[in-house]
Design a protein around this motif. Structure first.
Motif, PDB file in Angstrom:
ATOM      1  N   VAL A   1      -7.393  -8.578  -0.925  1.00 16.75           N
ATOM      2  CA  VAL A   1      -6.397  -9.148  -0.025  1.00 16.75           C
ATOM      3  C   VAL A   1      -5.723  -8.013   0.748  1.00 16.75           C
ATOM      4  CG1 VAL A   1      -4.245 -10.462   0.151  1.00 16.75           C
ATOM      5  CG2 VAL A   1      -5.994 -11.139  -1.510  1.00 16.75           C
ATOM      6  N   ARG A   2      -5.630  -8.195   2.059  1.00 16.00           N
ATOM      7  CA  ARG A   2      -4.983  -7.221   2.924  1.00 16.00           C
ATOM      8  C   ARG A   2      -3.908  -7.926   3.756  1.00 16.00           C
ATOM      9  NH1 ARG A   2      -7.126  -4.615  -0.276  1.00 16.00           N
ATOM     10  NH2 ARG A   2      -8.747  -3.028  -0.047  1.00 16.00           N
ATOM     11  N   SER A   3      -2.730  -7.309   3.836  1.00 19.02           N
ATOM     12  CA  SER A   3      -1.617  -7.904   4.580  1.00 19.02           C
ATOM     13  C   SER A   3      -1.100  -6.921   5.622  1.00 19.02           C
ATOM     14  CB  SER A   3      -0.465  -8.283   3.633  1.00 19.02           C
ATOM     15  OG  SER A   3      -0.885  -9.219   2.672  1.00 19.02           O
ATOM     16  N   VAL A   4      -0.793  -7.449   6.800  1.00 21.17           N
ATOM     17  CA  VAL A   4      -0.101  -6.683   7.843  1.00 21.17           C
ATOM     18  C   VAL A   4       1.115  -7.508   8.243  1.00 21.17           C
ATOM     19  CG1 VAL A   4      -0.202  -5.670  10.142  1.00 21.17           C
ATOM     20  CG2 VAL A   4      -2.231  -5.619   8.667  1.00 21.17           C
ATOM     21  N   LEU A   5       2.310  -6.897   8.110  1.00 17.16           N
ATOM     22  CA  LEU A   5       3.547  -7.645   8.278  1.00 17.16           C
ATOM     23  C   LEU A   5       4.493  -6.924   9.231  1.00 17.16           C
ATOM     24  CD1 LEU A   5       3.921  -8.313   4.476  1.00 17.16           C
ATOM     25  CD2 LEU A   5       3.205 -10.003   6.176  1.00 17.16           C
ATOM     26  N   ALA A   6       5.017  -7.683  10.189  1.00 17.79           N
ATOM     27  CA  ALA A   6       5.921  -7.125  11.189  1.00 17.79           C
ATOM     28  C   ALA A   6       7.249  -7.873  11.166  1.00 17.79           C
ATOM     29  CB  ALA A   6       5.285  -7.216  12.566  1.00 17.79           C
ATOM     30  N   ASP A   7       8.249  -7.327  11.877  1.00 18.59           N
ATOM     31  CA  ASP A   7       9.574  -7.933  12.011  1.00 18.59           C
ATOM     32  C   ASP A   7      10.184  -8.149  10.623  1.00 18.59           C
ATOM     33  OD1 ASP A   7       9.191  -8.023  14.827  1.00 18.59           O
ATOM     34  OD2 ASP A   7       8.039  -9.850  14.607  1.00 18.59           O
ATOM     35  N   THR A   8      10.571  -9.381  10.292  1.00 21.80           N
ATOM     36  CA  THR A   8      11.130  -9.663   8.969  1.00 21.80           C
ATOM     37  C   THR A   8      10.231 -10.615   8.176  1.00 21.80           C
ATOM     38  OG1 THR A   8      12.491 -11.477   9.844  1.00 21.80           O
ATOM     39  CG2 THR A   8      13.501  -9.288   9.739  1.00 21.80           C
ATOM     40  N   ALA A   9       8.947 -10.595   8.462  1.00 24.11           N
ATOM     41  CA  ALA A   9       7.998 -11.469   7.763  1.00 24.11           C
ATOM     42  C   ALA A   9       7.844 -11.051   6.308  1.00 24.11           C
ATOM     43  CB  ALA A   9       6.647 -11.435   8.464  1.00 24.11           C
ATOM     44  N   THR A  10       7.486 -12.041   5.475  1.00 23.82           N
ATOM     45  CA  THR A  10       7.215 -11.802   4.057  1.00 23.82           C
ATOM     46  C   THR A  10       5.794 -12.242   3.742  1.00 23.82           C
ATOM     47  OG1 THR A  10       9.524 -12.151   3.423  1.00 23.82           O
ATOM     48  CG2 THR A  10       7.871 -12.380   1.689  1.00 23.82           C
ATOM     49  N   GLY A  11       5.037 -11.360   3.124  1.00 20.52           N
ATOM     50  CA  GLY A  11       3.681 -11.686   2.694  1.00 20.52           C
ATOM     51  C   GLY A  11       3.540 -11.430   1.201  1.00 20.52           C
TER      52      GLY A  11
ATOM     53  N   VAL B   1       1.633  -0.702  -1.173  1.00 19.73           N
ATOM     54  CA  VAL B   1       2.379  -1.086   0.021  1.00 19.73           C
ATOM     55  C   VAL B   1       2.701   0.192   0.781  1.00 19.73           C
ATOM     56  CG1 VAL B   1       4.469  -2.164   0.933  1.00 19.73           C
ATOM     57  CG2 VAL B   1       3.403  -3.078  -1.151  1.00 19.73           C
ATOM     58  N   GLY B   2       2.404   0.206   2.083  1.00 15.59           N
ATOM     59  CA  GLY B   2       2.656   1.417   2.846  1.00 15.59           C
ATOM     60  C   GLY B   2       2.799   1.145   4.332  1.00 15.59           C
ATOM     61  N   GLU B   3       2.838   2.239   5.075  1.00 13.04           N
ATOM     62  CA  GLU B   3       2.923   2.179   6.523  1.00 13.04           C
ATOM     63  C   GLU B   3       1.705   2.880   7.102  1.00 13.04           C
ATOM     64  OE1 GLU B   3       6.596   4.158   7.296  1.00 13.04           O
ATOM     65  OE2 GLU B   3       7.833   2.443   6.699  1.00 13.04           O
ATOM     66  N   LEU B   4       1.536   2.776   8.407  1.00 15.42           N
ATOM     67  CA  LEU B   4       0.436   3.478   9.049  1.00 15.42           C
ATOM     68  C   LEU B   4       0.550   4.979   8.808  1.00 15.42           C
ATOM     69  CD1 LEU B   4       0.229   1.551  12.444  1.00 15.42           C
ATOM     70  CD2 LEU B   4      -1.519   1.584  10.664  1.00 15.42           C
ATOM     71  N   ASP B   5      -0.574   5.598   8.530  1.00 16.90           N
ATOM     72  CA  ASP B   5      -0.631   7.027   8.216  1.00 16.90           C
ATOM     73  C   ASP B   5      -0.295   7.840   9.471  1.00 16.90           C
ATOM     74  OD1 ASP B   5      -1.376   9.660   7.631  1.00 16.90           O
ATOM     75  OD2 ASP B   5      -2.979   9.017   6.294  1.00 16.90           O
ATOM     76  N   LYS B   6       0.864   8.509   9.430  1.00 18.91           N
ATOM     77  CA  LYS B   6       1.306   9.276  10.612  1.00 18.91           C
ATOM     78  C   LYS B   6       0.391  10.460  10.890  1.00 18.91           C
ATOM     79  CE  LYS B   6       6.216   8.031  10.453  1.00 18.91           C
ATOM     80  NZ  LYS B   6       6.013   6.894   9.550  1.00 18.91           N
ATOM     81  N   GLN B   7      -0.163  11.061   9.841  1.00 17.24           N
ATOM     82  CA  GLN B   7      -1.084  12.182  10.054  1.00 17.24           C
ATOM     83  C   GLN B   7      -2.356  11.717  10.746  1.00 17.24           C
ATOM     84  OE1 GLN B   7      -1.653  14.083   6.216  1.00 17.24           O
ATOM     85  NE2 GLN B   7      -0.009  15.539   6.626  1.00 17.24           N
ATOM     86  N   ALA B   8      -2.837  10.542  10.343  1.00 11.28           N
ATOM     87  CA  ALA B   8      -4.038  10.002  10.982  1.00 11.28           C
ATOM     88  C   ALA B   8      -3.759   9.671  12.445  1.00 11.28           C
ATOM     89  CB  ALA B   8      -4.516   8.766  10.240  1.00 11.28           C
ATOM     90  N   LEU B   9      -2.584   9.110  12.711  1.00 12.45           N
ATOM     91  CA  LEU B   9      -2.216   8.817  14.101  1.00 12.45           C
ATOM     92  C   LEU B   9      -2.122  10.104  14.922  1.00 12.45           C
ATOM     93  CD1 LEU B   9       0.517   6.073  13.539  1.00 12.45           C
ATOM     94  CD2 LEU B   9      -1.745   5.733  14.565  1.00 12.45           C
ATOM     95  N   PHE B  10      -1.560  11.156  14.322  1.00  8.71           N
ATOM     96  CA  PHE B  10      -1.448  12.440  15.022  1.00  8.71           C
ATOM     97  C   PHE B  10      -2.830  13.019  15.303  1.00  8.71           C
ATOM     98  CE2 PHE B  10      -1.256  17.081  14.930  1.00  8.71           C
ATOM     99  CZ  PHE B  10      -0.345  17.325  15.960  1.00  8.71           C
ATOM    100  N   TYR B  11      -3.711  12.904  14.306  1.00  7.60           N
ATOM    101  CA  TYR B  11      -5.073  13.425  14.476  1.00  7.60           C
ATOM    102  C   TYR B  11      -5.783  12.692  15.622  1.00  7.60           C
ATOM    103  CZ  TYR B  11      -9.993  14.369  13.591  1.00  7.60           C
ATOM    104  OH  TYR B  11     -11.316  14.724  13.727  1.00  7.60           O
ATOM    105  N   MET B  12      -5.662  11.391  15.661  1.00  2.56           N
ATOM    106  CA  MET B  12      -6.316  10.621  16.723  1.00  2.56           C
ATOM    107  C   MET B  12      -5.724  10.950  18.085  1.00  2.56           C
ATOM    108  SD  MET B  12      -6.709   7.020  14.618  1.00  2.56           S
ATOM    109  CE  MET B  12      -7.807   6.155  15.737  1.00  2.56           C
ATOM    110  N   ALA B  13      -4.398  11.178  18.112  1.00  3.92           N
ATOM    111  CA  ALA B  13      -3.762  11.566  19.375  1.00  3.92           C
ATOM    112  C   ALA B  13      -4.286  12.916  19.852  1.00  3.92           C
ATOM    113  CB  ALA B  13      -2.244  11.610  19.203  1.00  3.92           C
TER     114      ALA B  13
END
Length: 250
Positions: free
Chosen positions: A129-139, A192-204
């Protein structure tokens, strides 16, 4: 439904939006009964919930015959309160496969709840199971695995991962094992986590803009839930719907 409205004292409903559920409870029918004959394979995909007054409910009671396989892929996204409940009872040498994605935004409350009963020996189950949640949503994912005393050689696994796009979003994971046999393999993992900032930096650094990088990472994250779907057309269909929803989240 003739049964009384559930309460939070019932662990299976501890994260539910009972206030949203109350007005439609009487309109809901009982679980759909599915029987997979011995030796056969049944595959099912659910890309949208049937919604009544903002509430979307799926309730499946599945009996899997000896050496049979039931493969289920689900997507929870299109309800103010959405709930997918699956009870799977496994026969000797049978297999239950679940791939699920929860995609929520705004004030949505979405959940996948499973009860996997290994009633006979030599059966296997795998839940991703994979969840992506934004704003104030609960999964939420609540997954109970029950292994009977004589159900030796059981092999059961759960993998639950959630990605929070905003600080107000909430992810809940509650795996539960009840094992009476002694020759079994039962494993579960939840993160539970957030998008990997290092990976985002690498792609940038490789010339990929932040919007595209974020989109690619979320696509790869959600794809884990559907990798076990062997039918290419069916996988493309449910993944395509998931990506469409993701566009609105990110």
């Amino acid at each position: 439904m003739n049964a009384p409205l559930p309460t939070r004292r019932d662990e299976a409903w501890r994260y539910a939006d009972l206030k949203a559920l109350e007005p439609v409870w009487a309109k809901l029918t009982g679980p759909e009964q599915i029987t997979v004959p011995a030796g056969e394979t049944v595959s099912r995909q659910i890309a949208e919930l049937p919604v009544i007054d903002g509430v979307g409910m799926i309730d499946l009671d599945v009996t899997i015959g000896d050496k049979a396989t039931f493969i289920l892929h689900v997507l929870a996204h299109n309800a103010d309160y959405g709930r997918i409940h699956v009870k799977a009872t496994l026969g000797n040498g049978s297999h239950f496969e679940l791939g699920g994605a929860i995609l929520g935004s705004g004030k949505q409350t979405l959940e996948i709840v499973t009860e996997t009963i290994h009633a006979e020996p030599n059966a296997t189950s795998n839940q991703v199971v994979r969840s992506v949640l934004a704003d104030t949503a609960t999964g939420s994912f609540l997954g109970r695995i029950n292994v009977a005393r004589h159900a030796q050689k059981t092999d059961a696994a759960q993998s639950v991962k959630s990605m929070l796009l905003d600080r107000g979003a909430t992810a809940n994971a509650k795996p539960e094992l009840e094992i009476f046999a002694d020759d079994v393999k039962c494993a579960h993992g939840a993160t539970v986590g957030e998008l990997d900032k290092q990976a985002l930096f690498y792609m940038a650094s490789r010339g990929i803009d932040s919007v595209t990088a974020k989109k690619l990472m979320l696509q790869a994250f959600i794809a884990d839930a559907f990798v076990s779907l062997e039918d290419d057309a069916a996988r493309d269909g449910i993944e395509g719907k998931a990506l469409e929803v993701l566009e609105g989240l990110s």
